[in-house]
Design an enzyme around this catalytic site. Structure first.
Site, PDB file in Angstrom:
ATOM      1  N   ARG A   1       0.840  -1.193   0.000  1.00 30.76           N
ATOM      2  CA  ARG A   1       0.000   0.000   0.000  1.00 30.76           C
ATOM      3  C   ARG A   1       0.881   1.250   0.000  1.00 30.76           C
ATOM      4  O   ARG A   1       1.873   1.322   0.734  1.00 30.76           O
ATOM      5  CB  ARG A   1      -0.917   0.025   1.238  1.00 30.76           C
ATOM      6  CG  ARG A   1      -2.113  -0.921   1.145  1.00 30.76           C
ATOM      7  CD  ARG A   1      -3.117  -0.424   0.125  1.00 30.76           C
ATOM      8  NE  ARG A   1      -4.313  -1.242   0.029  1.00 30.76           N
ATOM      9  CZ  ARG A   1      -4.491  -2.226  -0.842  1.00 30.76           C
ATOM     10  NH1 ARG A   1      -3.513  -2.548  -1.676  1.00 30.76           N
ATOM     11  NH2 ARG A   1      -5.619  -2.889  -0.888  1.00 30.76           N
TER      12      ARG A   1
ATOM     13  N   GLU B   1      -2.828   7.942  -6.305  1.00 27.27           N
ATOM     14  CA  GLU B   1      -2.778   7.139  -7.523  1.00 27.27           C
ATOM     15  C   GLU B   1      -3.762   7.650  -8.563  1.00 27.27           C
ATOM     16  O   GLU B   1      -4.959   7.765  -8.274  1.00 27.27           O
ATOM     17  CB  GLU B   1      -3.055   5.671  -7.188  1.00 27.27           C
ATOM     18  CG  GLU B   1      -1.968   5.067  -6.304  1.00 27.27           C
ATOM     19  CD  GLU B   1      -2.147   3.583  -6.054  1.00 27.27           C
ATOM     20  OE1 GLU B   1      -3.227   3.028  -6.381  1.00 27.27           O
ATOM     21  OE2 GLU B   1      -1.204   2.965  -5.526  1.00 27.27           O
TER      22      GLU B   1
ATOM     23  N   ALA C   1       0.338  -5.268  -9.389  1.00 31.87           N
ATOM     24  CA  ALA C   1       0.813  -6.538  -8.831  1.00 31.87           C
ATOM     25  C   ALA C   1      -0.208  -7.656  -8.921  1.00 31.87           C
ATOM     26  O   ALA C   1       0.140  -8.814  -9.176  1.00 31.87           O
ATOM     27  CB  ALA C   1       1.233  -6.345  -7.372  1.00 31.87           C
TER      28      ALA C   1
ATOM     29  N   HIS D   1       0.277   0.043  -9.898  1.00 31.25           N
ATOM     30  CA  HIS D   1      -0.528  -0.789  -8.991  1.00 31.25           C
ATOM     31  C   HIS D   1      -1.024  -2.034  -9.728  1.00 31.25           C
ATOM     32  O   HIS D   1      -2.212  -2.350  -9.740  1.00 31.25           O
ATOM     33  CB  HIS D   1      -1.713  -0.001  -8.433  1.00 31.25           C
ATOM     34  CG  HIS D   1      -2.143  -0.492  -7.071  1.00 31.25           C
ATOM     35  ND1 HIS D   1      -2.421   0.340  -6.024  1.00 31.25           N
ATOM     36  CD2 HIS D   1      -2.344  -1.755  -6.599  1.00 31.25           C
ATOM     37  CE1 HIS D   1      -2.770  -0.365  -4.959  1.00 31.25           C
ATOM     38  NE2 HIS D   1      -2.721  -1.644  -5.286  1.00 31.25           N
TER      39      HIS D   1
END
Length: 341
Positions: free
Chosen positions: A243, A272, A293, A291
């Site tokens: 995070r 973001e 992953a 972001h």
């Protein structure tokens, strides 16, 4: 009491931007089960003002990385369940949802392997200067770039939940020494995964790579601050696939600029997408990804099916798996209206 409707009369809002992307049967299954499915009109995580008009008269909500605050819940007059498409629930006002009798579920473990795989990829990319090498060759250059091998190096994991454990399994194959700091983990888990459970101080003192796998909570937000970074081993690398709120980004920039940290790889940010002028984006020793992953075909399918099953079970009055706020069941308040809707 909030109205109880047959499943085929329910309306469901789905805001995840990857829902059904690699398996369209997710969409058709959900659409066949309920009266109407409303999809994300913006193609990105939604802010609270954007969500408010969408949640009214909706019974179920399959949520992405949206801002589900008290103002959103206040207008969600029929909402019974928020089925989080993923693990993290820090974007949801859980206390307010519980007060209003709204069940929250998530999908733990569904994306653990995917996040672990990207973590390993980022460690290798940092160690071998892969981004700089790629860019140099594309410019017509043919440089001799140094790198470091990761065999025998020490990797420290902050948090040893499902993702941290998947990372440790892969690091063992590289013959790394793996340290973990997690106050909730006992020695039997450490022995099972072949890692060393240590204090945070010992981890930072010894780790060549520090990888973050902790949730964003009141006690962890901003924990990667100036003092934390100063305690890290000089020349170490920082990886964050957890995070963005865990890191004080200004402190990280300073540590990288002074050379105390050799590099960093970030899949998430406090904002973001990050501002185009962010100093982190200007540092060549920083690898950044959007972001991403959890975004493998396997992971998004597992998250999608688990979220759908959780959502439909709750709407049918059944108990879903992975309830984040079981107090809703314990207090018998699921489906009740507290008079503020």
């Amino acid at each position: 009491m909030k109205d109880s409707r047959p499943l085929n009369e329910c309306r469901v809002l789905c805001t995840s931007t990857t829902f059904g992307r690699s398996d369209p049967s997710l969409n058709s299954t959900l659409e066949a089960a309920v009266q109407e499915v409303i999809y994300n009109p913006f193609g990105r995580p939604l802010t609270a003002p954007e969500l408010r008009p969408l949640v009214r008269d909706v019974d179920g909500f399959i949520a992405g990385l949206d801002e589900v605050d008290a103002s959103v819940l206040a207008v969600a007059n029929r909402l019974k369940v928020i089925a989080r498409y993923g693990v993290g629930t820090d974007g949801i006002d859980i206390a307010e949802a519980t007060t209003r009798g709204i069940m929250i579920t998530n999908t733990p473990g569904a994306n653990s392997a995917a996040v672990a795989e990207l973590t390993i990829a980022l460690i290798l990319a940092l160690a071998r200067n892969l981004i700089a090498a790629n860019e140099a060759v594309r410019r017509g250059e043919w440089p001799v770039l140094g790198g470091i091998g990761i065999r025998g190096k020490t990797v420290g994991l902050i948090g040893f939940g499902s993702v941290g454990r998947e990372v440790s399994r892969r690091l063992n194959a590289f013959e790394c020494r793996v340290l973990a700091f997690d106050p909730l983990i006992g020695p039997e888990i450490a022995e099972e995964y072949g890692i060393e459970l240590v204090s945070l101080e010992d981890l930072l003192l010894n780790a060549d790579f520090v990888s973050l796998h902790a949730p964003a909570t009141d006690s962890t937000r901003g924990m990667i601050d100036e003092k934390f970074l100063e305690r890290m081993k000089k020349g170490a690398f920082l990886i964050n696939t957890a995070r963005g709120d865990l890191i004080d980004e200004r402190a990280l920039v300073r540590s990288l600029e002074t050379g105390h940290l050799r590099g960093a790889a970030l899949d998430c940010f406090s904002q973001e997408p990050p501002d185009k002028g962010s100093p982190l984006l200007k540092l060549p020793q920083v690898i950044v990804t959007p972001h991403t992953a959890a975004h493998t075909d396997e992971a998004v399918n597992r998250m999608g099916w688990t979220a759908v099953k959780n959502c439909l079970a709750a709407l049918e009055g059944k108990q879903p798996l992975h309830i984040v706020n079981p107090q809703v069941l314990e207090r018998g308040c699921h489906g009740e209206d507290d008079g503020r809707s």
